[in-house]
Design a protein around this motif. Structure first.
Motif, PDB file in Angstrom:
ATOM      1  N   GLU A 104       0.828  -1.214   0.000  1.00  0.00           N
ATOM      2  CA  GLU A 104       0.000   0.000   0.000  1.00  0.00           C
ATOM      3  C   GLU A 104       0.853   1.251   0.000  1.00  0.00           C
ATOM      4  OE1 GLU A 104      -3.230   0.799  -0.338  1.00  0.00           O
ATOM      5  OE2 GLU A 104      -3.496  -1.297  -0.884  1.00  0.00           O
ATOM      6  N   ARG A 105       2.021   1.186   0.607  1.00  0.00           N
ATOM      7  CA  ARG A 105       2.857   2.389   0.682  1.00  0.00           C
ATOM      8  C   ARG A 105       3.354   2.831  -0.675  1.00  0.00           C
ATOM      9  NH1 ARG A 105       7.995   4.521   1.891  1.00  0.00           N
ATOM     10  NH2 ARG A 105       9.021   2.592   1.248  1.00  0.00           N
ATOM     11  N   ILE A 106       3.508   1.866  -1.621  1.00  0.00           N
ATOM     12  CA  ILE A 106       4.030   2.251  -2.934  1.00  0.00           C
ATOM     13  C   ILE A 106       3.042   3.119  -3.702  1.00  0.00           C
ATOM     14  CG2 ILE A 106       5.526   0.238  -3.158  1.00  0.00           C
ATOM     15  CD1 ILE A 106       3.375  -1.085  -4.830  1.00  0.00           C
ATOM     16  N   PHE A 107       1.791   3.200  -3.224  1.00  0.00           N
ATOM     17  CA  PHE A 107       0.827   4.076  -3.892  1.00  0.00           C
ATOM     18  C   PHE A 107       0.848   5.485  -3.303  1.00  0.00           C
ATOM     19  CE2 PHE A 107      -0.876  -0.132  -4.873  1.00  0.00           C
ATOM     20  CZ  PHE A 107      -1.135  -0.006  -6.231  1.00  0.00           C
ATOM     21  N   ASP A 108       1.721   5.711  -2.312  1.00  0.00           N
ATOM     22  CA  ASP A 108       1.913   7.072  -1.835  1.00  0.00           C
ATOM     23  C   ASP A 108       2.807   7.829  -2.802  1.00  0.00           C
ATOM     24  OD1 ASP A 108       0.388   6.487   0.368  1.00  0.00           O
ATOM     25  OD2 ASP A 108       2.120   6.045   1.663  1.00  0.00           O
ATOM     26  N   ARG A 109       2.742   9.124  -2.710  1.00  0.00           N
ATOM     27  CA  ARG A 109       3.485   9.943  -3.676  1.00  0.00           C
ATOM     28  C   ARG A 109       4.976   9.953  -3.377  1.00  0.00           C
ATOM     29  NH1 ARG A 109      -0.827  14.990  -3.473  1.00  0.00           N
ATOM     30  NH2 ARG A 109      -2.641  13.717  -4.016  1.00  0.00           N
ATOM     31  N   LEU A 110       5.735   9.902  -4.461  1.00  0.00           N
ATOM     32  CA  LEU A 110       7.194   9.995  -4.399  1.00  0.00           C
ATOM     33  C   LEU A 110       7.811   8.887  -3.559  1.00  0.00           C
ATOM     34  CD1 LEU A 110       7.578  13.868  -4.000  1.00  0.00           C
ATOM     35  CD2 LEU A 110       7.787  12.513  -6.090  1.00  0.00           C
ATOM     36  N   VAL A 111       7.195   7.688  -3.608  1.00  0.00           N
ATOM     37  CA  VAL A 111       7.738   6.522  -2.923  1.00  0.00           C
ATOM     38  C   VAL A 111       8.322   5.590  -3.970  1.00  0.00           C
ATOM     39  CG1 VAL A 111       7.177   4.476  -1.566  1.00  0.00           C
ATOM     40  CG2 VAL A 111       6.165   6.684  -0.972  1.00  0.00           C
ATOM     41  N   ARG A 112       9.579   5.220  -3.785  1.00  0.00           N
ATOM     42  CA  ARG A 112      10.248   4.289  -4.699  1.00  0.00           C
ATOM     43  C   ARG A 112      10.960   3.227  -3.875  1.00  0.00           C
ATOM     44  NH1 ARG A 112      13.972   8.048  -8.278  1.00  0.00           N
ATOM     45  NH2 ARG A 112      14.321   8.932  -6.216  1.00  0.00           N
ATOM     46  N   LEU A 113      10.818   1.989  -4.307  1.00  0.00           N
ATOM     47  CA  LEU A 113      11.546   0.909  -3.661  1.00  0.00           C
ATOM     48  C   LEU A 113      12.946   0.813  -4.254  1.00  0.00           C
ATOM     49  CD1 LEU A 113       8.757  -1.822  -3.527  1.00  0.00           C
ATOM     50  CD2 LEU A 113       9.328  -0.074  -1.836  1.00  0.00           C
ATOM     51  N   ASP A 114      13.900   0.476  -3.406  1.00  0.00           N
ATOM     52  CA  ASP A 114      15.295   0.418  -3.867  1.00  0.00           C
ATOM     53  C   ASP A 114      15.457  -0.549  -5.025  1.00  0.00           C
ATOM     54  OD1 ASP A 114      16.608   0.754  -0.504  1.00  0.00           O
ATOM     55  OD2 ASP A 114      15.990   2.268  -1.990  1.00  0.00           O
ATOM     56  N   ALA A 150      13.562  -1.206  -7.356  1.00  0.00           N
ATOM     57  CA  ALA A 150      12.984  -0.736  -8.610  1.00  0.00           C
ATOM     58  C   ALA A 150      13.702   0.478  -9.150  1.00  0.00           C
ATOM     59  CB  ALA A 150      11.502  -0.409  -8.419  1.00  0.00           C
ATOM     60  N   ARG A 151      14.695   0.963  -8.447  1.00  0.00           N
ATOM     61  CA  ARG A 151      15.357   2.189  -8.900  1.00  0.00           C
ATOM     62  C   ARG A 151      16.398   1.875  -9.974  1.00  0.00           C
ATOM     63  NH1 ARG A 151      16.442   5.595  -3.297  1.00  0.00           N
ATOM     64  NH2 ARG A 151      14.256   5.949  -2.810  1.00  0.00           N
ATOM     65  N   SER A 152      16.493   2.800 -10.887  1.00  0.00           N
ATOM     66  CA  SER A 152      17.524   2.733 -11.931  1.00  0.00           C
ATOM     67  C   SER A 152      17.892   4.152 -12.278  1.00  0.00           C
ATOM     68  CB  SER A 152      16.989   1.988 -13.172  1.00  0.00           C
ATOM     69  OG  SER A 152      15.928   2.706 -13.748  1.00  0.00           O
ATOM     70  N   PRO A 153      19.007   4.368 -12.941  1.00  0.00           N
ATOM     71  CA  PRO A 153      19.400   5.739 -13.267  1.00  0.00           C
ATOM     72  C   PRO A 153      18.338   6.473 -14.047  1.00  0.00           C
ATOM     73  CG  PRO A 153      21.235   4.242 -13.623  1.00  0.00           C
ATOM     74  CD  PRO A 153      20.070   3.387 -13.315  1.00  0.00           C
ATOM     75  N   SER A 154      17.542   5.775 -14.841  1.00  0.00           N
ATOM     76  CA  SER A 154      16.508   6.446 -15.636  1.00  0.00           C
ATOM     77  C   SER A 154      15.126   6.196 -15.055  1.00  0.00           C
ATOM     78  CB  SER A 154      16.547   5.935 -17.088  1.00  0.00           C
ATOM     79  OG  SER A 154      16.326   4.534 -17.121  1.00  0.00           O
ATOM     80  N   GLY A 155      15.071   5.801 -13.773  1.00  0.00           N
ATOM     81  CA  GLY A 155      13.793   5.451 -13.162  1.00  0.00           C
ATOM     82  C   GLY A 155      12.909   6.659 -12.947  1.00  0.00           C
ATOM     83  N   GLY A 156      11.675   6.364 -12.529  1.00  0.00           N
ATOM     84  CA  GLY A 156      10.715   7.418 -12.271  1.00  0.00           C
ATOM     85  C   GLY A 156      10.940   8.040 -10.913  1.00  0.00           C
ATOM     86  N   VAL A 157      10.000   8.896 -10.555  1.00  0.00           N
ATOM     87  CA  VAL A 157      10.134   9.634  -9.307  1.00  0.00           C
ATOM     88  C   VAL A 157       9.096   9.183  -8.278  1.00  0.00           C
ATOM     89  CG1 VAL A 157      11.131  11.640 -10.412  1.00  0.00           C
ATOM     90  CG2 VAL A 157       8.653  11.476 -10.170  1.00  0.00           C
ATOM     91  N   GLY A 158       8.346   8.158  -8.556  1.00  0.00           N
ATOM     92  CA  GLY A 158       7.384   7.654  -7.582  1.00  0.00           C
ATOM     93  C   GLY A 158       6.007   8.261  -7.690  1.00  0.00           C
ATOM     94  N   LEU A 159       5.621   8.738  -8.878  1.00  0.00           N
ATOM     95  CA  LEU A 159       4.285   9.293  -9.065  1.00  0.00           C
ATOM     96  C   LEU A 159       3.430   8.441  -9.998  1.00  0.00           C
ATOM     97  CD1 LEU A 159       4.996  13.122  -9.379  1.00  0.00           C
ATOM     98  CD2 LEU A 159       3.946  11.916  -7.474  1.00  0.00           C
ATOM     99  N   GLY A 160       4.043   7.467 -10.666  1.00  0.00           N
ATOM    100  CA  GLY A 160       3.289   6.676 -11.640  1.00  0.00           C
ATOM    101  C   GLY A 160       2.149   5.895 -11.008  1.00  0.00           C
ATOM    102  N   LEU A 161       2.429   5.187  -9.911  1.00  0.00           N
ATOM    103  CA  LEU A 161       1.386   4.389  -9.276  1.00  0.00           C
ATOM    104  C   LEU A 161       0.303   5.251  -8.620  1.00  0.00           C
ATOM    105  CD1 LEU A 161       3.481   1.452  -7.753  1.00  0.00           C
ATOM    106  CD2 LEU A 161       1.997   1.421  -9.772  1.00  0.00           C
ATOM    107  N   PRO A 162       0.638   6.347  -7.902  1.00  0.00           N
ATOM    108  CA  PRO A 162      -0.430   7.201  -7.377  1.00  0.00           C
ATOM    109  C   PRO A 162      -1.314   7.778  -8.483  1.00  0.00           C
ATOM    110  CG  PRO A 162       1.629   7.689  -6.265  1.00  0.00           C
ATOM    111  CD  PRO A 162       1.960   6.757  -7.388  1.00  0.00           C
ATOM    112  N   ILE A 163      -0.708   8.175  -9.601  1.00  0.00           N
ATOM    113  CA  ILE A 163      -1.500   8.700 -10.721  1.00  0.00           C
ATOM    114  C   ILE A 163      -2.399   7.613 -11.288  1.00  0.00           C
ATOM    115  CG2 ILE A 163      -1.335   9.533 -13.095  1.00  0.00           C
ATOM    116  CD1 ILE A 163       1.150  11.099 -12.242  1.00  0.00           C
ATOM    117  N   ALA A 164      -1.857   6.397 -11.435  1.00  0.00           N
ATOM    118  CA  ALA A 164      -2.650   5.291 -11.972  1.00  0.00           C
ATOM    119  C   ALA A 164      -3.852   5.000 -11.086  1.00  0.00           C
ATOM    120  CB  ALA A 164      -1.778   4.051 -12.123  1.00  0.00           C
TER     121      ALA A 164
END
Length: 472
Positions: A416-426, A428-442
């Motif tokens: 559930e926490r991954i649907f909070d804003r600007l939350v990224r799991l380690d 899932a991170r990559s140099p070109s990764g997102g900023v943690g807004l994709g899942l909250p927007i979805a």
């Protein structure tokens, strides 16, 4: 429409006491009037009954006692007597009606006492044929017609009735005043004790206003007037406290979100600024200049994507304006598979869709954005080289699109926490990764359609499911 009329805030205790005392006073007045009328009628009725008895006794003596003697005997009982015989003779005895108005005569004239002189018993055939009662407030006259044709008129004083009623009225007035005083005192004590719960309600309300948010009334009964007020106040306080806590949490989340957003924007802006300064100040040619230009373009694209995501998140919070149309969900899935294969050539993307159409009434562009965010999330989780499966189905009156990958998955405590804003799991991170807004927007877009996005448990990898209502 809200009611803006001011609340009448007069003293409930004073109004209750005044109302009860006024009601008691009204009842006492009614009681006094009833007693006065009933007692007056009763006393007057007793005089009439006495006159009828005297008339019946006198009728039994006619023929055995002469009229003068009979009149004298009747007058000795304090009555004004007039006997009109059938032959036309009249006999008058006793005090005159004017004298009787001053009161019933006693042995020496008009006075408060009456002598009771019994009439001798006799038995004749003469009887009372008809009687009529006349008079006023001070006199009662009984006119009786006897069977022998004579007429007997008996007049008695009714002045004693007024005196008796006057005494009773004084007694009733004094007793009523005493009753009102006692009633006022008793009602004051009862009302004060009865309204004590309201004082406690006021005390609790003031203490809560002073900062004691946890205080409640907890009424023992909720079906009484005080119980309903206390229950309503407790419910209101729970709602206010919950709203206050929610507002504080929302404010805290907003501050964290703004801080994180500023931090995320600062990184690409700093990269763009550093590269731009180098391009301006350094005399670079060839590959180095092209590398810096590419870096500026890449960071600008990253900053632009972050700004777009922030704007989309703001629109989700305000309420999206959807342009709905009836579409087949399989077409959106097919378009996303094609896009993902072009953007991520090393990613193995496949789809599982039913043979029958999956009709939904949606904003096709927004749902495509949701599906794109889920696929991009899966691509980042697998570093763009894993396997992603997109499945579409209709179950239980809802259309479902599931995106599964073979990445590291999502821990149960983070689903559930991954649907909070600007939350990224380690992971899932990559140099070109997102900023943690994709899942909250979805999730926000899905809920605007009446659907939902959730992360479901899976043995290996991650699985996200988008559910939407099926159109008729």
């Amino acid at each position: 429409m809200s009611d803006t009329r001011p609340l009448r805030a007069g003293s409930l205790r004073r109004r209750t006491i005044v109302a009860v005392v006024a009601l008691v006073a009204l009842l006492l007045i009614v009681l006094s009037v009833v007693v006065d009328v009933a007692l007056g009628a009763r006393l007057r009725g007793q005089i009439e009954e006495r006159l009828r008895d005297r008339a019946a006794a006198a009728a039994s003596l006619v023929g055995t006692v002469d009229d003068e003697d009979l009149a004298e005997r009747l007058s000795d009982q304090g009555l004004s007597v007039r006997i009109d015989s059938a032959g036309g003779d009249s006999v008058v005895a006793g005090p005159s009606p004017e004298q009787l108005r001053d009161g019933p005569p006693g042995p020496g004239g008009p006075g408060p006492a009456e002598r009771s002189v019994p009439l001798p018993s006799a038995s004749t055939d003469v009887s009372v044929v008809a009687s009529a009662v006349t008079g006023d407030a001070d006199l009662v006259t009984l006119t009786s017609t006897l069977s022998d044709g004579s007429t007997l008129s008996l007049t008695a004083s009714a002045a004693g009735i007024g005196e008796t009623l006057g005494q009773v009225r004084w007694i009733m007035a004094i007793a009523s005043v005493g009753v009102l005083v006692v009633a006022a005192g008793a009602v004051t004590l009862v009302v004060r004790r009865t309204l004590q719960p309201l004082d406690r309600v006021s005390e609790v309300a003031r203490s809560i206003g002073a900062g004691e948010r946890g205080r409640r009334l907890h009424p023992t009964r909720s079906d009484t007037e005080i119980g309903r007020v206390a229950t309503a106040l407790d419910d209101m306080l729970d709602d206010v406290t919950g709203a206050e806590q929610s507002a504080r949490e929302a404010e805290a989340r907003l501050r964290v979100f703004l801080s994180d957003a500023a931090h995320e924007l600062r990184t690409p802006v700093a990269g763009i600024r550093a590269a731009a300064d180098t391009l301006v100040r350094a005399d670079l040619d060839g590959p180095e200049r092209e590398m810096l230009a590419a870096h500026v373009a890449r960071e600008a694209q990253r900053a632009s994507r972050l700004v777009d995501d922030l704007l989309t998140m703001a629109r989700v919070d305000q309420g999206l304006e959807l342009t709905r149309s009836s579409v087949d969900l399989r077409t959106i899935v097919a378009a996303e598979i094609e896009r993902a294969q072009l953007v991520h050539p090393s990613l193995q993307v496949s789809s599982v869709v039913p043979d029958a159409a999956v009709p939904v009434r949606i904003d096709a562009g927004r749902i495509a954005q949701v599906l794109s965010n889920l696929v991009e999330n899966a691509a980042r989780a697998t570093n763009g080289r894993g396997t992603v499966v997109v499945e579409a189905a209709v179950t239980g009156g809802a259309a479902t699109v599931a995106v599964s990958d073979d990445g590291p998955g999502v821990p149960a405590e983070e689903r559930e926490r991954i649907f909070d804003r600007l939350v990224r799991l380690d992971a899932a991170r990559s140099p070109s990764g997102g900023v943690g807004l994709g899942l909250p927007i979805a999730r926000g877009i899905a809920r605007a359609h009446g659907g939902e996005v959730r992360n479901v448990p899976r043995d290996a990898g991650a699985r996200f499911e988008l559910t939407l209502p099926v159109s008729d």
